[in-house]
Scaffold this motif. Structure first.
Motif, PDB file in Angstrom:
ATOM      1  N   GLY A 356      57.543  75.821  44.415  1.00  0.00           N
ATOM      2  CA  GLY A 356      58.094  74.657  45.101  1.00  0.00           C
ATOM      3  C   GLY A 356      58.970  75.039  46.284  1.00  0.00           C
ATOM      4  O   GLY A 356      59.155  76.210  46.611  1.00  0.00           O
ATOM      5  N   GLY A 357      59.522  74.017  46.930  1.00  0.00           N
ATOM      6  CA  GLY A 357      60.392  74.230  48.079  1.00  0.00           C
ATOM      7  C   GLY A 357      61.705  73.520  47.891  1.00  0.00           C
ATOM      8  O   GLY A 357      62.001  72.950  46.843  1.00  0.00           O
ATOM      9  N   TYR A 358      62.509  73.529  48.945  1.00  0.00           N
ATOM     10  CA  TYR A 358      63.849  72.942  48.875  1.00  0.00           C
ATOM     11  C   TYR A 358      63.828  71.433  49.089  1.00  0.00           C
ATOM     12  O   TYR A 358      64.394  70.668  48.311  1.00  0.00           O
ATOM     13  N   ALA A 359      63.142  70.986  50.138  1.00  0.00           N
ATOM     14  CA  ALA A 359      63.196  69.575  50.524  1.00  0.00           C
ATOM     15  C   ALA A 359      62.683  68.650  49.429  1.00  0.00           C
ATOM     16  O   ALA A 359      63.240  67.572  49.204  1.00  0.00           O
ATOM     17  N   PHE A 360      61.633  69.052  48.726  1.00  0.00           N
ATOM     18  CA  PHE A 360      61.060  68.189  47.698  1.00  0.00           C
ATOM     19  C   PHE A 360      61.332  68.729  46.282  1.00  0.00           C
ATOM     20  O   PHE A 360      60.815  68.206  45.314  1.00  0.00           O
ATOM     21  N   GLY A 361      62.146  69.783  46.194  1.00  0.00           N
ATOM     22  CA  GLY A 361      62.479  70.354  44.895  1.00  0.00           C
ATOM     23  C   GLY A 361      63.954  70.187  44.556  1.00  0.00           C
ATOM     24  O   GLY A 361      64.353  69.304  43.800  1.00  0.00           O
ATOM     25  N   LEU A 362      64.800  71.022  45.166  1.00  0.00           N
ATOM     26  CA  LEU A 362      66.229  71.004  44.858  1.00  0.00           C
ATOM     27  C   LEU A 362      66.973  69.833  45.509  1.00  0.00           C
ATOM     28  O   LEU A 362      67.856  69.233  44.886  1.00  0.00           O
ATOM     29  N   LEU A 363      66.669  69.517  46.748  1.00  0.00           N
ATOM     30  CA  LEU A 363      67.476  68.568  47.511  1.00  0.00           C
ATOM     31  C   LEU A 363      67.611  67.196  46.851  1.00  0.00           C
ATOM     32  O   LEU A 363      68.733  66.703  46.681  1.00  0.00           O
TER      33      LEU A 363
END
Length: 474
Positions: A356-363
């Motif tokens: 996954g990534g930051y924008a659609f995962g952690l943020l």
């Protein structure tokens, strides 16, 4: 009716700076532990005591610190605690062995146990109950939420750029102005009672310290190990002895009538639920979050700090939103809604994937979690302090802060256990499974907290100040 203190908002800013420092120091070492372990030669698992020592000193003495503020003077106790905190911080930064660092961290925790409840009791004594006090507590809660989450923002980058000693020296430019401006801006106040309860102080300190030790060491030593079971047994026995002593004491450390206030008991139950969820979702899994961001997403410690900035920013926004809502909605509704938002954030974080990534995962999850944390912290503090009289403001503040610290300890233990249980390998995918498991657990805790808030803060607790007795006509 006495005129409001014209210095009250400047005093609040000063006290909030102290709150920020105390909360920050409970978590800022999380990302510095690997560097501390290498530099000071800690044995495997020994560096964990850098975290535990502060928690034991802080949590174990909070009730005593709160009552000391009522009896000896809240400003005097606050300044004494701040002076000791400054000395302890310098000792931490200058420590050249692991033993010295752990000892200095205990001293830091003891001084924080004097500072935190006395500062919050000064807030309640300075602002009259009503909208203005709610606004002040909202600011206090927002700064506290920012302090806890800012540890993730500054701890890693500060250690990466300047070394681990810098995280302790950071307290010096905060503590010195507190000591200089405190006598000028803070009014002295105390409760009516002038007697101490040494037997109660010893037993409650032993009970809380043993409980904190048990939950803090349980994940590493095992929940069925003799040390863990022994710690919980000591906590139960000391707690029973404390209750017996308090029921018979002429000047109890914690008058049992305190817990007859539904608002006070409910508020602290909410605070405990909030911090369980927060610590599990944020503090307790900080190592796992850091590893996910760096090992899976490829972030540097500096980039990781900036990536988590959304958490403290939204915590402040949530605290102010809760303060604005207090004038229109009951505390119960705000607490339930805030905990539900936290649960939603945890569930979103529980969907992260190895690729996954930051924008659609952690943020999205961090944003929801931060907003809910800020709002729930305000609701819990307002509810917990609403039923306390001026004479017991320090005690009520100590109970509230103790609930925060105990919730954090239990949350860290729950997170550590979840990560160990769900991680079934050494690769990125296995680590991510452990990370997801910890957030799923925290979502359940937050939902349970919403249920607790809905039950314990329900009517008939409509009044927060006593009204005159009605005149009986014979």
């Amino acid at each position: 009716m006495a005129e409001p203190d014209p210095r009250r908002w400047r005093a609040l800013a000063l006290l909030c700076a102290a709150n920020f420092m105390v909360i920050l120091d409970s978590q800022i070492v999380l990302l510095a532990v690997p560097s501390i372990r290498r530099d000071l030669g800690f044995a495997a698992g020994g560096a964990q005591w850098v975290l535990s020592a502060y928690l034991l000193g802080f949590g174990g003495l909070l009730l005593l610190g709160g009552r000391a503020a009522d009896l000896a003077g809240r400003r005097r106790t606050f300044l004494a605690g701040t002076s000791l905190f400054l000395v302890a911080s310098l000792a931490c930064g200058l420590a050249w062995t692991g033993g010295l660092l752990v000892g200095a961290r205990v001293l830091q925790g003891v001084s924080a146990a004097l500072m935190a409840p006395s500062a919050l009791s000064i807030v309640t004594a300075t602002f009259g109950e009503g909208p203005e006090r709610n606004r002040a507590i909202a600011v206090w809660g927002g700064v506290g939420g920012f302090g806890g989450t800012a540890a993730l923002l500054v701890g890693g980058p500060l250690t990466d750029l300047l070394g681990w000693r810098a995280i302790f020296f950071l307290n010096v430019p905060i503590a010195v102005p507190l000591l200089v401006l405190g006598p000028l801006l803070l009014a002295e106040s105390r409760g009516a009672a002038r007697a101490y309860d040494p037997a109660g102080a010893v037993t409650v300190t032993l009970a809380v310290s043993a409980a904190v030790y048990g939950v803090d060491r349980g994940p590493e030593q095992g929940w069925t190990s003799p040390w863990t079971i022994g710690a919980f047994a000591v906590a139960v026995l000391a707690g029973a002895a404390f209750a017996r002593i308090e029921s018979r004491s002429a000047a109890p450390l914690v008058p049992l009538r305190t817990f007859r206030s539904r608002a006070l008991t409910g508020g602290n139950a909410v605070t405990l639920a909030v911090t369980l969820a927060a610590a599990t979702a944020v503090f307790g899994t900080s190592f796992a979050v850091s590893q996910y961001a760096q090992d899976v997403l490829g972030y540097s410690p500096l980039a990781f700090g900036f990536a988590t900035a959304v958490l403290p920013v939204l915590a402040v926004a949530g605290s102010y939103a809760a303060q604005a809502a207090l004038g229109r909605f009951a505390v119960r509704r705000i607490a339930v809604a805030a905990l539900a938002v936290m649960a939603a954030g945890c569930l979103v974080l529980g969907q992260v994937r190895a690729g996954g990534g930051y924008a659609f995962g952690l943020l999205p999850g961090l944003a929801l979690l931060g907003f809910g944390l800020g709002a729930a912290g305000v609701a819990g503090s307002v509810a917990a302090l609403a039923g306390a009289g001026d004479g017991d403001a320090g005690l009520a503040s100590g109970i509230n802060t103790a609930a925060f610290q105990l919730g954090g300890a239990f949350g860290v233990a729950a997170a550590s256990t979840a990560v160990l249980s769900w991680t079934d390998g050494t690769g990125a995918a296995a680590l991510t499974r452990g990370f997801r498991g910890a957030f799923d657990v925290s979502a359940g805790i937050a939902l349970a907290g919403a249920l607790v808030a809905g039950v314990l803060l329900a009517a008939p607790a409509r009044r927060t100040v006593p009204e005159p007795e009605p005149v009986r006509v014979k």
